[in-house]
Design a protein around this motif. Sequence first.
Motif, short mmCIF file in Angstrom:
data_model
loop_
_atom_site.label_atom_id
_atom_site.label_comp_id
_atom_site.label_asym_id
_atom_site.label_seq_id
_atom_site.Cartn_x
_atom_site.Cartn_y
_atom_site.Cartn_z
N UNK A 131 36.47 23.99 -97.25
CA UNK A 131 37.54 23.41 -96.58
C UNK A 131 37.80 23.56 -95.07
N UNK A 132 37.29 23.02 -94.29
CA UNK A 132 37.33 23.40 -92.68
C UNK A 132 38.85 23.73 -92.18
N UNK A 133 39.74 22.81 -92.67
CA UNK A 133 41.21 22.98 -92.11
C UNK A 133 41.58 24.44 -92.47
N UNK A 134 41.17 24.94 -93.70
CA UNK A 134 41.80 26.06 -94.35
C UNK A 134 41.13 27.16 -94.31
N UNK A 135 39.55 27.11 -93.98
CA UNK A 135 38.93 28.49 -94.01
C UNK A 135 38.19 28.41 -92.61
N UNK A 136 38.24 27.47 -91.50
CA UNK A 136 37.45 27.97 -90.37
C UNK A 136 38.25 29.02 -89.58
N UNK A 137 37.66 29.95 -88.80
CA UNK A 137 38.23 30.99 -88.16
C UNK A 137 38.76 30.58 -86.74
N UNK A 138 39.86 30.86 -86.43
CA UNK A 138 40.19 30.41 -85.00
C UNK A 138 39.64 31.54 -84.17
N UNK A 139 39.11 31.18 -82.89
CA UNK A 139 38.80 32.05 -81.99
C UNK A 139 39.85 32.40 -80.94
N UNK A 140 39.51 33.56 -79.98
CA UNK A 140 40.73 33.95 -79.48
C UNK A 140 40.97 32.95 -78.05
N UNK A 141 42.20 32.61 -77.97
CA UNK A 141 42.73 31.87 -76.94
C UNK A 141 42.40 32.38 -75.58
N UNK A 142 42.53 31.52 -74.72
CA UNK A 142 42.49 31.73 -73.27
C UNK A 142 43.95 31.78 -72.73
N UNK A 143 44.20 33.10 -71.84
CA UNK A 143 45.29 32.98 -71.11
C UNK A 143 45.13 32.04 -69.73
N UNK A 144 45.58 30.91 -69.73
CA UNK A 144 45.52 30.10 -68.61
C UNK A 144 46.15 30.58 -67.32
N UNK A 145 47.28 31.20 -67.49
CA UNK A 145 48.06 31.64 -66.52
C UNK A 145 49.13 32.70 -66.56
N UNK A 146 49.54 33.69 -65.76
CA UNK A 146 50.73 34.54 -66.07
C UNK A 146 51.70 34.68 -64.67
N UNK A 147 52.80 35.00 -64.85
CA UNK A 147 53.75 34.93 -63.72
C UNK A 147 54.84 35.86 -64.27
N UNK A 148 54.84 36.91 -63.36
CA UNK A 148 56.31 37.67 -63.44
C UNK A 148 57.34 37.25 -62.93
N UNK A 149 58.39 37.40 -63.44
CA UNK A 149 59.63 36.87 -63.18
C UNK A 149 60.69 37.65 -63.53
N UNK A 159 45.08 26.02 -75.11
CA UNK A 159 44.47 25.74 -76.55
C UNK A 159 42.82 25.57 -76.47
N UNK A 160 42.23 25.94 -77.44
CA UNK A 160 40.82 25.88 -77.25
C UNK A 160 40.47 24.46 -77.80
N UNK A 161 39.32 24.17 -77.33
CA UNK A 161 38.94 22.73 -77.48
C UNK A 161 37.91 22.69 -78.86
N UNK A 162 37.73 21.90 -79.61
CA UNK A 162 36.91 21.96 -80.86
C UNK A 162 35.88 20.58 -80.60
N UNK A 163 35.13 20.48 -81.80
CA UNK A 163 34.11 19.39 -81.75
C UNK A 163 34.63 18.08 -82.35
N UNK A 207 55.26 31.98 -80.79
CA UNK A 207 55.76 30.70 -80.39
C UNK A 207 54.58 29.81 -80.75
N UNK A 208 55.08 28.47 -81.01
CA UNK A 208 54.21 27.28 -81.40
C UNK A 208 54.11 26.46 -80.31
N UNK A 209 54.79 26.62 -79.21
CA UNK A 209 54.43 25.66 -78.12
C UNK A 209 53.22 25.99 -77.26
N UNK A 210 52.42 24.95 -76.77
CA UNK A 210 51.24 25.38 -76.24
C UNK A 210 51.66 25.60 -74.58
#
Length: 236
Positions: A131-149, A159-163, A207-210
Motif C-alpha cells: 500500500x504506497x500511502x502507508x509504506x513508501x518511505x519519505x526522503x529527506x526534505x530540502x531547506x529552502x531558506x533560513x533567516x535569523x531573527x 516539500x519534495x515533488x513526487x511522480x 509543524x505541519x505547515x509547508x
Amino acid sequence: MASPAWTRIPRLETTFTRTLLFGWVLAQVARAAGTPVRAYNLTWKSTNFKTILEWEPKPIDYVYTVQISAGLGDWKSKCFYTTDTECDLTEEIVQDVQQSYSARVLSYPSRNLDTIGSMGDPVLQNAPKFIPYLETKLGQPTIQSFEQVGTKLNVTVQDARTLVRRNGTFLSLRDVFGKDLHYTLYYWKASSTGKKRSSSWEQWCSWSSSSSSSCLYHCISAERPERDRMGRSAHH
C-alpha cells in the motif's frame, strides 16, 4: 555359493546413494539448460512513491516477467522477459497510492519465447501486498531558506515533488498527504568542559505547515502518523 546377507546391505546403500547423486546431477543440468527457477526474496523498495520490486536469483538461460494488480485479478504485465532482477512499478502504483497492490514474478525458459503461450504455466512467486500511502518511505526534505531573527532562526522547508499526478501536474508530498505530513526539526546541542565534549540531538519543534516556522537549524526526514489499513491514525 550364496553371499551372506550382511554383504548385500552395503551394496544397496551404495546404489541408493548413486541414484540420489545422479538425480542431483540431472537437476543441475536441467537448471543450466534453462529450466525456470522460482523467484524469491521479493521486496518492495519505495521512496516518495518511486517504487521498484526486487527479487532473486539472477537467471541462467531463463527470463522473468512481472505482473501487478490493483484488485482481484486484472493482472497487468510489466518488464517483459527480462534478465534483470528488478522492475520499476511506479507508473502503476501512482494511479492510486491508497490502493492495495499485488505483484508476482513469473519465470519462463528463454528459448522459443515466441511460443511461450503454448508451453504451459510459468513458475511464479507472489510478492507481499503493498500500500504506497502507508509504506513508501519519505526522503529527506530540502531547506529552502533560513533567516535569523533575533535569537530565532526561521526555516522554510520545500516539500519534495513526487511522480503522483493530478490533472497533468506532479504533486508534492504535501499535496498527497495533506495534514498527515509533519516536519520535525532538530538542532545540535553541544557543551564542553575542558577537553571533554558531549553532544546530542534535541527536538526543537514540529509543524505541519509547508511555510516557514520559527525553528532551529537542521532538518531531518519528514514524518507522517502511521495508519492502519482502514486509514485511521495510530498514535504511539
